[in-house]
Design a protein around this motif. Sequence first.
Motif, PDB file in Angstrom:
ATOM      1  N   ASP A  30     -40.472  44.861 -13.102  1.00 46.92           N
ATOM      2  CA  ASP A  30     -40.572  46.000 -12.198  1.00 46.92           C
ATOM      3  C   ASP A  30     -40.700  47.266 -13.027  1.00 46.92           C
ATOM      4  OD1 ASP A  30     -38.099  46.373 -13.252  1.00 46.92           O
ATOM      5  OD2 ASP A  30     -36.997  46.181 -11.376  1.00 46.92           O
ATOM      6  N   GLY A  31     -40.686  48.407 -12.371  1.00 43.79           N
ATOM      7  CA  GLY A  31     -40.838  49.676 -13.067  1.00 43.79           C
ATOM      8  C   GLY A  31     -41.981  50.509 -12.541  1.00 43.79           C
ATOM      9  N   GLY A  32     -42.927  49.858 -11.810  1.00 43.83           N
ATOM     10  CA  GLY A  32     -43.998  50.609 -11.188  1.00 43.83           C
ATOM     11  C   GLY A  32     -45.265  50.719 -12.003  1.00 43.83           C
ATOM     12  N   VAL A  33     -45.216  50.442 -13.326  1.00 45.47           N
ATOM     13  CA  VAL A  33     -46.403  50.494 -14.185  1.00 45.47           C
ATOM     14  C   VAL A  33     -46.528  49.155 -14.908  1.00 45.47           C
ATOM     15  CG1 VAL A  33     -47.576  51.686 -16.064  1.00 45.47           C
ATOM     16  CG2 VAL A  33     -46.108  52.969 -14.512  1.00 45.47           C
ATOM     17  N   TYR A  34     -47.683  48.458 -14.742  1.00 44.05           N
ATOM     18  CA  TYR A  34     -47.828  47.115 -15.284  1.00 44.05           C
ATOM     19  C   TYR A  34     -49.157  46.975 -16.028  1.00 44.05           C
ATOM     20  CZ  TYR A  34     -44.497  46.696 -11.470  1.00 44.05           C
ATOM     21  OH  TYR A  34     -43.454  46.896 -10.629  1.00 44.05           O
ATOM     22  N   LYS A  35     -49.152  46.135 -17.065  1.00 42.93           N
ATOM     23  CA  LYS A  35     -50.380  45.830 -17.789  1.00 42.93           C
ATOM     24  C   LYS A  35     -51.200  44.843 -16.965  1.00 42.93           C
ATOM     25  CE  LYS A  35     -48.539  46.655 -22.426  1.00 42.93           C
ATOM     26  NZ  LYS A  35     -48.276  46.074 -23.759  1.00 42.93           N
ATOM     27  N   SER A  36     -52.512  45.093 -16.883  1.00 39.46           N
ATOM     28  CA  SER A  36     -53.394  44.303 -16.030  1.00 39.46           C
ATOM     29  C   SER A  36     -53.308  42.801 -16.348  1.00 39.46           C
ATOM     30  CB  SER A  36     -54.832  44.787 -16.185  1.00 39.46           C
ATOM     31  OG  SER A  36     -55.709  43.997 -15.429  1.00 39.46           O
ATOM     32  N   LYS A  37     -53.266  42.461 -17.640  1.00 37.87           N
ATOM     33  CA  LYS A  37     -53.268  41.045 -18.016  1.00 37.87           C
ATOM     34  C   LYS A  37     -51.968  40.338 -17.652  1.00 37.87           C
ATOM     35  CE  LYS A  37     -51.785  41.965 -22.789  1.00 37.87           C
ATOM     36  NZ  LYS A  37     -52.138  41.824 -24.207  1.00 37.87           N
ATOM     37  N   LYS A  38     -50.928  41.113 -17.328  1.00 29.85           N
ATOM     38  CA  LYS A  38     -49.645  40.511 -16.954  1.00 29.85           C
ATOM     39  C   LYS A  38     -49.433  40.477 -15.442  1.00 29.85           C
ATOM     40  CE  LYS A  38     -47.182  41.508 -21.261  1.00 29.85           C
ATOM     41  NZ  LYS A  38     -45.964  42.090 -21.869  1.00 29.85           N
ATOM     42  N   VAL A  39     -50.458  40.850 -14.666  1.00 35.97           N
ATOM     43  CA  VAL A  39     -50.325  40.868 -13.208  1.00 35.97           C
ATOM     44  C   VAL A  39     -51.148  39.726 -12.616  1.00 35.97           C
ATOM     45  CG1 VAL A  39     -50.591  42.212 -11.110  1.00 35.97           C
ATOM     46  CG2 VAL A  39     -50.038  43.375 -13.242  1.00 35.97           C
ATOM     47  N   ASP A  40     -50.482  38.645 -12.253  1.00 38.19           N
ATOM     48  CA  ASP A  40     -51.135  37.529 -11.572  1.00 38.19           C
ATOM     49  C   ASP A  40     -50.893  37.620 -10.068  1.00 38.19           C
ATOM     50  OD1 ASP A  40     -52.515  34.915 -11.582  1.00 38.19           O
ATOM     51  OD2 ASP A  40     -50.581  34.179 -10.832  1.00 38.19           O
ATOM     52  N   LYS A  41     -49.656  38.007  -9.704  1.00 37.57           N
ATOM     53  CA  LYS A  41     -49.294  38.189  -8.299  1.00 37.57           C
ATOM     54  C   LYS A  41     -48.528  39.501  -8.145  1.00 37.57           C
ATOM     55  CE  LYS A  41     -48.770  33.205  -7.441  1.00 37.57           C
ATOM     56  NZ  LYS A  41     -47.817  32.134  -7.038  1.00 37.57           N
ATOM     57  N   ILE A  42     -48.519  40.017  -6.936  1.00 41.56           N
ATOM     58  CA  ILE A  42     -47.746  41.214  -6.595  1.00 41.56           C
ATOM     59  C   ILE A  42     -46.721  40.827  -5.526  1.00 41.56           C
ATOM     60  CG2 ILE A  42     -47.822  43.481  -5.497  1.00 41.56           C
ATOM     61  CD1 ILE A  42     -48.840  43.580  -8.282  1.00 41.56           C
ATOM     62  N   ARG A  43     -45.454  41.190  -5.769  1.00 44.87           N
ATOM     63  CA  ARG A  43     -44.404  40.953  -4.765  1.00 44.87           C
ATOM     64  C   ARG A  43     -43.921  42.308  -4.248  1.00 44.87           C
ATOM     65  NH1 ARG A  43     -38.649  39.808  -4.198  1.00 44.87           N
ATOM     66  NH2 ARG A  43     -38.245  40.349  -6.376  1.00 44.87           N
ATOM     67  N   ILE A  44     -44.012  42.491  -2.934  1.00 41.31           N
ATOM     68  CA  ILE A  44     -43.580  43.734  -2.297  1.00 41.31           C
ATOM     69  C   ILE A  44     -42.373  43.428  -1.415  1.00 41.31           C
ATOM     70  CG2 ILE A  44     -44.212  45.611  -0.727  1.00 41.31           C
ATOM     71  CD1 ILE A  44     -47.059  43.795  -2.168  1.00 41.31           C
ATOM     72  N   THR A  45     -41.277  44.174  -1.609  1.00 44.53           N
ATOM     73  CA  THR A  45     -40.097  43.998  -0.767  1.00 44.53           C
ATOM     74  C   THR A  45     -39.731  45.335  -0.125  1.00 44.53           C
ATOM     75  OG1 THR A  45     -38.506  44.488  -2.542  1.00 44.53           O
ATOM     76  CG2 THR A  45     -39.232  42.197  -2.307  1.00 44.53           C
ATOM     77  N   PHE A  46     -39.151  45.251   1.071  1.00 44.52           N
ATOM     78  CA  PHE A  46     -38.681  46.460   1.755  1.00 44.52           C
ATOM     79  C   PHE A  46     -37.698  46.057   2.849  1.00 44.52           C
ATOM     80  CE2 PHE A  46     -42.636  45.010   3.632  1.00 44.52           C
ATOM     81  CZ  PHE A  46     -42.380  44.984   4.992  1.00 44.52           C
ATOM     82  N   TYR A  47     -37.035  47.049   3.426  1.00 45.05           N
ATOM     83  CA  TYR A  47     -36.112  46.827   4.529  1.00 45.05           C
ATOM     84  C   TYR A  47     -36.667  47.490   5.789  1.00 45.05           C
ATOM     85  CZ  TYR A  47     -32.596  45.433   1.077  1.00 45.05           C
ATOM     86  OH  TYR A  47     -31.914  44.799   0.079  1.00 45.05           O
ATOM     87  N   LEU A  48     -36.370  46.883   6.948  1.00 53.94           N
ATOM     88  CA  LEU A  48     -36.703  47.489   8.231  1.00 53.94           C
ATOM     89  C   LEU A  48     -35.471  48.222   8.743  1.00 53.94           C
ATOM     90  CD1 LEU A  48     -38.732  44.615   9.932  1.00 53.94           C
ATOM     91  CD2 LEU A  48     -39.611  46.674   8.840  1.00 53.94           C
TER      92      LEU A  48
END
Length: 322
Positions: free
Chosen positions: A211-229
């Motif tokens: 996490d951290g908000g900034v990622y290297k392209s070659k290390k991004v295979d999937k994106i996980r988004i979490t939040f609360y309602l």
Amino acid sequence: MEYNPNRQSEQKLKVAVAVLAILTVALGYLYMRERQHNKDIEDLKLEHAEELLTANTKLDSIANQLNMKIAEIQRLGGDVKELERAKKQLEEDKLALQKLDKGFSMKQYEVKIKKYEALLGQKEQEITRLRRENGILVAQNDSLSREAELLREGINSAQKALFDSANNFTARQREMEARNKELSDKVTQAAALRAENINVYAISSKGKESDGGVYKSKKVDKIRITFYLQENPLTNKEAKIIYLRIIDPTGITVADMATGSGNFSYHGRELTYTAKQRVIYDDSHQSVEFVYSRGQAYKEGKHTIELYSEGFKIGEGVFEVK
């Protein structure tokens, strides 16, 4: 005196040789000094191996606690600027610990660690206060429920008046109709879902999450988004469809119709969504998670996360690929 070009050339050659010799000696000296400096650092690391391990372990533990405190205070609506500054300083302290120099002192790091622990203690008290204040918000929600009921009663009265006066439709009835629609819109908007504490995590092809908000392209295979309602007593407890849009730096929605992407209507426009999910809303501050695999590299730059449900935009976040 007769000018001798050969003699002048010999003098220039001697000067060049002398300069080259000086440069060679200087470079050799710098190389040996750097080599000795690196050896000194390695020797220092061996000498303080146990202390370094202890300091690193404590700083890692504090970093985890800072992240948890930041997430909890954000969820409760508090200010996390001080914690963010502390997190940045802690990362600098960890980096300095890795570099290490002759001025290393475990006592200095123990002082830093005590300051971090004192801050965590203060923020724990703040979390307790925020939880207590949020208890007050529950009472306010009850008041909001009563207000909504009064709005519904007003709508029913307006509808009845319109029905009784259908044969004598005047400017007054048209005004009441507009008022009726305004009240209906207010009730609908008050009952809309709201997403909070939106976090984005990158998952590599090996399953490692960061996490951290900034990622290297070659290390991004999937994106996980979490939040609360958010809790909202006005919202019906029923199935809700939540649409996720990932918008790349060029303004194009990341989508693949073959893997579940599609279109939905928003304020009279057709928007493309990246993925959607059916959620049973139960008014319990429930968590929701999207895991999206694109199958190709993300473009470099800032990506925007947008969440929609029942005709409303309910939340937004960002992450960056470099």
